[in-house]
Structures are given as structure tokens and as C-alpha cells.
Design a protein around this motif. Structure first.
Motif, PDB file in Angstrom:
ATOM      1  N   THR A  33     -98.498 -40.263 -49.101  1.00 43.96           N
ATOM      2  CA  THR A  33     -99.015 -39.724 -47.836  1.00 43.96           C
ATOM      3  C   THR A  33     -98.394 -40.441 -46.645  1.00 43.96           C
ATOM      4  O   THR A  33     -98.000 -39.805 -45.653  1.00 43.96           O
ATOM      5  CB  THR A  33    -100.544 -39.868 -47.798  1.00 43.96           C
ATOM      6  N   ALA A  34     -98.298 -41.753 -46.723  1.00 40.28           N
ATOM      7  CA  ALA A  34     -97.759 -42.526 -45.610  1.00 40.28           C
ATOM      8  C   ALA A  34     -96.294 -42.193 -45.347  1.00 40.28           C
ATOM      9  O   ALA A  34     -95.874 -41.997 -44.200  1.00 40.28           O
ATOM     10  CB  ALA A  34     -97.919 -44.021 -45.894  1.00 40.28           C
ATOM     11  N   LEU A  48     -97.536 -32.790 -45.222  1.00 37.84           N
ATOM     12  CA  LEU A  48     -98.000 -33.077 -46.573  1.00 37.84           C
ATOM     13  C   LEU A  48     -98.151 -31.793 -47.383  1.00 37.84           C
ATOM     14  O   LEU A  48     -97.747 -31.738 -48.556  1.00 37.84           O
ATOM     15  CB  LEU A  48     -99.336 -33.829 -46.503  1.00 37.84           C
ATOM     16  N   ARG A  49     -98.686 -30.754 -46.767  1.00 34.69           N
ATOM     17  CA  ARG A  49     -98.797 -29.468 -47.459  1.00 34.69           C
ATOM     18  C   ARG A  49     -97.416 -28.900 -47.805  1.00 34.69           C
ATOM     19  O   ARG A  49     -97.210 -28.361 -48.894  1.00 34.69           O
ATOM     20  CB  ARG A  49     -99.569 -28.469 -46.590  1.00 34.69           C
ATOM     21  N   ALA A  50     -96.474 -29.057 -46.860  1.00 31.99           N
ATOM     22  CA  ALA A  50     -95.130 -28.545 -47.104  1.00 31.99           C
ATOM     23  C   ALA A  50     -94.472 -29.273 -48.274  1.00 31.99           C
ATOM     24  O   ALA A  50     -93.796 -28.644 -49.110  1.00 31.99           O
ATOM     25  CB  ALA A  50     -94.280 -28.700 -45.839  1.00 31.99           C
ATOM     26  N   ARG A  51     -94.683 -30.561 -48.367  1.00 29.17           N
ATOM     27  CA  ARG A  51     -94.073 -31.310 -49.467  1.00 29.17           C
ATOM     28  C   ARG A  51     -94.695 -30.917 -50.799  1.00 29.17           C
ATOM     29  O   ARG A  51     -93.990 -30.777 -51.814  1.00 29.17           O
ATOM     30  CB  ARG A  51     -94.227 -32.805 -49.232  1.00 29.17           C
ATOM     31  N   LEU A  52     -96.002 -30.740 -50.810  1.00 28.41           N
ATOM     32  CA  LEU A  52     -96.665 -30.326 -52.045  1.00 28.41           C
ATOM     33  C   LEU A  52     -96.213 -28.922 -52.472  1.00 28.41           C
ATOM     34  O   LEU A  52     -96.000 -28.670 -53.672  1.00 28.41           O
ATOM     35  CB  LEU A  52     -98.179 -30.365 -51.856  1.00 28.41           C
ATOM     36  N   ASP A  53     -96.075 -28.040 -51.505  1.00 31.25           N
ATOM     37  CA  ASP A  53     -95.594 -26.691 -51.829  1.00 31.25           C
ATOM     38  C   ASP A  53     -94.178 -26.741 -52.376  1.00 31.25           C
ATOM     39  O   ASP A  53     -93.825 -25.992 -53.300  1.00 31.25           O
ATOM     40  CB  ASP A  53     -95.648 -25.807 -50.589  1.00 31.25           C
ATOM     41  N   GLY A  54     -93.348 -27.620 -51.807  1.00 29.05           N
ATOM     42  CA  GLY A  54     -91.984 -27.760 -52.295  1.00 29.05           C
ATOM     43  C   GLY A  54     -91.934 -28.269 -53.720  1.00 29.05           C
ATOM     44  O   GLY A  54     -91.138 -27.797 -54.542  1.00 29.05           O
ATOM     45  N   LEU A  55     -92.794 -29.238 -54.028  1.00 30.28           N
ATOM     46  CA  LEU A  55     -92.838 -29.748 -55.403  1.00 30.28           C
ATOM     47  C   LEU A  55     -93.337 -28.676 -56.369  1.00 30.28           C
ATOM     48  O   LEU A  55     -92.849 -28.559 -57.500  1.00 30.28           O
ATOM     49  CB  LEU A  55     -93.748 -30.984 -55.462  1.00 30.28           C
ATOM     50  N   TRP A 233     -95.153 -47.352 -42.298  1.00 29.92           N
ATOM     51  CA  TRP A 233     -94.852 -45.923 -42.216  1.00 29.92           C
ATOM     52  C   TRP A 233     -95.991 -45.116 -41.575  1.00 29.92           C
ATOM     53  O   TRP A 233     -95.731 -44.093 -40.955  1.00 29.92           O
ATOM     54  CB  TRP A 233     -94.597 -45.369 -43.619  1.00 29.92           C
ATOM     55  N   TRP A 234     -97.243 -45.590 -41.772  1.00 27.32           N
ATOM     56  CA  TRP A 234     -98.407 -44.811 -41.357  1.00 27.32           C
ATOM     57  C   TRP A 234     -99.484 -45.766 -40.862  1.00 27.32           C
ATOM     58  O   TRP A 234    -100.110 -46.465 -41.658  1.00 27.32           O
ATOM     59  CB  TRP A 234     -98.894 -43.996 -42.563  1.00 27.32           C
TER      60      TRP A 234
END
Length: 302
Positions: A33-34, A48-55, A233-234
Motif C-alpha cells: 500500500t505504501a 491501489l485499485r488500479a494496481r489490484l485490477d492490473g494484477l 513512501w507513505w
């Protein structure tokens, strides 16, 4: 025998999940997440949603073999992270209990000693004032007694005895040895293995529980440090780390106090049993004379 091995395996698995896998997995989620959100989008879940959708859309996401390998890799990473936190927690615990050795620990111990002496001076002055008011039947005798109690509590928050360690936890763990010596002239360091052997199973379980709680608190401080690193990072991770570390310190102090109280209780309740086991006459409770005799009996010539 098969049932015993099965039960042991279940306990080991539960302990592995509780100490290593689950906390490590949560940390890996926080790390992902960070690094995904970063400082600019710290409160925006869209990246974060975009990365999960990509995976999820990746070709390997529908392959059982790839999923199995990824799951094993994640669990291995979580276990490795948990093991690192456990090792760091051991160092934190050693730091809490460390004796005064270098300039830093000497400075910290001296600072705590000055604070304790100042608090002790205020307590003694308030105690004398309360005693004089009580003798003179002054109207404010009760108020002065309450003030003396507040100063006593303030002094004990620093330490029940004059500080000798850099941190409060170390002094709290070491306090029973000093207090037992002053009360009974019993060398607790020498007598402890023998008292442990005489202690009932329930008493041992309570002591083990307090000792485990201290180690868990130190490990929680280690996790707090790990989360604080993610603030690079976060930045919200710094708040999580600070809260986690503060909780660990609070729990560590409580566990140290519980362990120290249990040690003193063990001496009070079973010191006479130790004396009788060593052939030392002890008609009543443990006294200084009996404690000195027990210490001499346990002393081994070089």
C-alpha cells in the motif's frame, strides 16, 4: 504417540501463524500500500485499485501453478518478515534490560536517578509535613496525607527503588532482587533456581505468561519500528508505527511489573519451603536470619 505428535504440530502451526505469518502478511500488505500510494496520493485509493485490477488481469492470475507459487512466495516473505521482527524484538528486550555499560546508558541512568531522587525528596518532605500536621491535629492533615500519597505514586512511576538501569523496565525487573535482599537478606540470584523447582505448576505458568508478555511487547515495538520505516513512501505509516511502538512500551512496562510482583510473591510464599528443604530451621515465616542462613547454604565455595 501419533495423537501427541499431531497436537504438537497443531500448536506449532498456530504459534507460527500468530507470531510470524499473520503479522508479516499484514506488514507486506502495508508495504504494498505504501509503495503504491506514495506521498502524493496518500489518501487516494484509486492507484491501489488500479494496481489490484492490473494484477487480476495479468495472464498468470488464471494459472493455478502461478497462483500456488505466488502464495508460497507471499507466505515465505511474511514468515521472513516476522522472523526479522522477532529478532529485532529480542534486541529491544535486551536494550530494556541492559546494565549500565557505556556513556549513553550511564547518561540515561543518571538522568532517571536524578528524577527519582527529586521525586523521593518531594515525597519525604510531604510525608514529614503530613506527620507533623497529624500530630498537631491540624485541619489540613488529611489533605497533606493525600499529597504525600500523590508524591509517593509519582516517585514509583519512575521506579520502586533508586534507578540503576537506563530504562524503567530494567529497573522493574531488577527491583525484586534488591527488595528481597533488604527484607530477608536472601540472595535472590542464587536462590532463584531452587525456588523455581519448588514452585507449583500454576505459579510457573503465571511467571511464564508474564515473561512471554514482556517478549511480545518488545516484538510489538519492533513492528512499530518496521512500520515507521514505511513512512519514507507513505507518511501515515509513521503514525501507525508510533502508536504500535507506544503500545508495546506500555505493555512491556505492565508485563515487567507483573513479572516482578510474581517473583516477590514466590519468595514470600515459598521462601520458607526453600529453607526447610535445605535443612534451615524456620518456625514462622521467612526472616533476615533465615534468609542469611539460606544464602550461606546455597553458596558454593570456589
Amino acid at each position: 504417540m501419533t495423537a501427541f505428535v499431531s497436537a504438537l504440530g497443531d500448536k506449532l502451526a498456530e504459534r507460527w501463524l500468530a507470531l510470524l505469518a499473520v503479522p508479516g502478511l499484514i506488514y507486506l500488505v502495508a508495504l504494498g500500500t505504501a509503495t503504491t500510494l506514495g506521498q502524493r496520493h496518500w489518501h487516494d485509493p484509486a492507484p491501489l485499485r488500479a494496481r489490484l485490477d492490473g494484477l487480476a488481469a495479468a495472464p498468470g492470475a488464471h494459472s493455478p501453478g502461478v497462483i500456488a507459487v505466488a502464495a508460497v512466495a507471499v507466505l515465505a516473505g511474511a514468515a521472513a518478515t516476522g522472523a526479522a521482527a522477532q529478532a529485532l524484538g529480542g534486541w529491544v528486550e535486551q536494550a530494556w534490560l541492559i546494565d549500565v555499560r557505556g556513556p549513553l546508558t550511564r547518561r540515561l541512568a543518571a538522568r532517571r536517578l536524578r528524577r527519582w531522587q527529586q521525586a523521593d525528596g518531594r515525597y519525604r518532605a510531604a510525608l514529614v509535613a503530613a506527620g507533623r500536621a497529624r500530630i498537631g491535629h491540624a485541619d489540613d492533615a488529611g489533605a497533606l496525607a493525600d499529597e504525600a500519597e500523590r508524591h509517593f505514586a509519582a516517585r514509583n512511576r519512575i521506579g520502586p527503588t533508586a534507578p540503576r538501569h537506563a530504562f524503567r523496565t530494567g529497573d522493574r525487573i531488577a527491583a525484586p532482587e534488591q527488595r528481597v535482599w533488604r527484607a530477608y537478606h536472601l540472595d535472590l540470584a542464587v536462590a532463584w533456581p531452587h525456588l523455581w523447582l519448588l514452585a507449583p505448576d500454576g505459579t510457573r505458568a503465571e511467571l511464564d505468561g508474564a515473561r512471554t508478555a514482556l517478549a511480545s511487547a518488545a516484538r510489538l515495538v519492533a513492528w512499530g519500528a518496521g512500520y515507521a520505516v514505511l513512512a519514507v513512501w507513505w507518511w501515515p505509516a509513521a503514525l501507525i508505527g508510533a502508536l504500535t511502538a507506544a503500545t508495546g512500551v506500555t505493555r512491556g512496562r505492565a508485563a515487567a511489573a507483573s513479572f516482578a510482583d510474581l517473583v516477590e510473591a514466590l519468595v514470600d510464599l515459598h521462601g520458607r519451603d526453600l529453607a526447610l528443604a535445605l535443612g534451615v530451621e524456620c518456625e514462622g515465616g521467612l526472616t533476615r536470619t533465615v534468609g542469611e542462613a539460606v544464602t550461606r547454604a546455597l553458596g558454593k565455595p570456589d
